[in-house]
Design an enzyme around this catalytic site. Structure first.
Site, mmCIF file in Angstrom:
data_model
loop_
_atom_site.group_PDB
_atom_site.id
_atom_site.type_symbol
_atom_site.label_atom_id
_atom_site.label_comp_id
_atom_site.label_asym_id
_atom_site.label_seq_id
_atom_site.Cartn_x
_atom_site.Cartn_y
_atom_site.Cartn_z
ATOM 1 N N GLY A 25 0.797 -1.229 0.000
ATOM 2 C CA GLY A 25 0.000 0.000 0.000
ATOM 3 C C GLY A 25 0.829 1.279 0.000
ATOM 4 N N ASP A 92 7.152 8.176 -6.866
ATOM 5 C CA ASP A 92 6.757 6.771 -6.690
ATOM 6 C C ASP A 92 7.838 5.870 -7.285
ATOM 7 O OD1 ASP A 92 5.133 4.760 -5.803
ATOM 8 O OD2 ASP A 92 3.741 4.834 -7.501
ATOM 9 N N GLU A 93 7.915 4.639 -6.831
ATOM 10 C CA GLU A 93 8.917 3.667 -7.312
ATOM 11 C C GLU A 93 10.326 4.251 -7.206
ATOM 12 O OE1 GLU A 93 8.054 0.682 -7.940
ATOM 13 O OE2 GLU A 93 6.120 0.611 -8.978
ATOM 14 N N CYS A 184 7.907 -17.464 6.501
ATOM 15 C CA CYS A 184 7.518 -18.110 5.240
ATOM 16 C C CYS A 184 8.499 -17.776 4.119
ATOM 17 C CB CYS A 184 6.096 -17.710 4.839
ATOM 18 S SG CYS A 184 4.841 -18.309 5.996
HETATM 19 ZN ZN LIG Z 1 3.883 -16.169 6.601
#
Ligand SMILES: [Zn+2]
Length: 196
Positions: A25, A92-93, A184
């Site tokens: 976001g 931006d970016e 993860c």
């Molecule tokens: Zn995760």
């Protein structure tokens, strides 16, 4: 929630950096701040790095009809001569610019411009992305926004690349990247044989 400092009675502008992973976001937060500045009668513009080396100009129009002039520039210095009458400059970016962007935003801030940069803090290898570490060091205000891990739903700080390419810049969206939490990200990166 970021509270905008008051630009009135200030001798110089300042630098804000909004950073985070993909899908966190960042651009929405940049536009939110620019719209608020526009509502308070400031002139605003958004710049982004041109991917094809050509300058072009367009307007970003939001749902409520607010128009913000958006310009793609080939290099950081191009921003300086397009911002003479602009109070609030959004970039931006920003991670795709070279290190010259650091001097450019400092020069703008010295000229009483409020500069809001949005960009990826880290690349897909969890290294600082381009000029971002230096921009974060030089910024007056830093906001880190977070995505949601696409595997477990925890808070995500990292942009996980789903393909095997080792290039730093591989353009793509949800087909190439997904946001992941620390746990993860590392679990599957180790499976791919990446050495930490
Ligand atoms: Zn995760």
């Amino acid at each position: 929630m970021f509270i905008e400092p008051n630009i009135k009675n200030r001798k110089s502008g300042w630098i804000e950096v909004v950073c985070g992973s993909m899908f966190s976001g960042k651009t929405e937060e940049l536009i939110r701040r620019l719209k608020r500045a526009q509502f308070s009668q400031h002139s605003v513009a958004i710049f982004k790095p041109a991917t094809d080396n050509r300058y072009h100009e367009s307007d970003i129009v939001s749902h409520d009809g607010v128009r913000i002039k958006s310009m793609a520039v080939a290099k950081a210095e191009d921003i300086l001569n397009k911002t003479e009458d602009i109070d609030v400059v959004g970039i931006d970016e920003v991670q795709f610019f070279d290190m010259d962007i650091v001097k450019v935003v400092q020069e703008l801030a010295l000229k009483q411009t409020r500069v809001i940069c949005a960009g990826l803090d880290m690349d897909f290898n969890k290294n600082g992305f381009g000029p971002m570490p230096e921009l974060l060091a030089q910024a007056d205000y830093v906001t880190k926004v977070h995505a949601i891990c696409s595997v477990c739903g925890d808070m995500a700080n990292y942009s996980y690349r789903k393909t095997a390419s080792k290039e730093t810049v591989v353009l793509g969206e949800k087909d190439v990247y997904e946001p992941r939490c620390r746990s993860c990200f590392e679990r599957d990166d180790k499976k791919q044989g990446v050495i930490f």
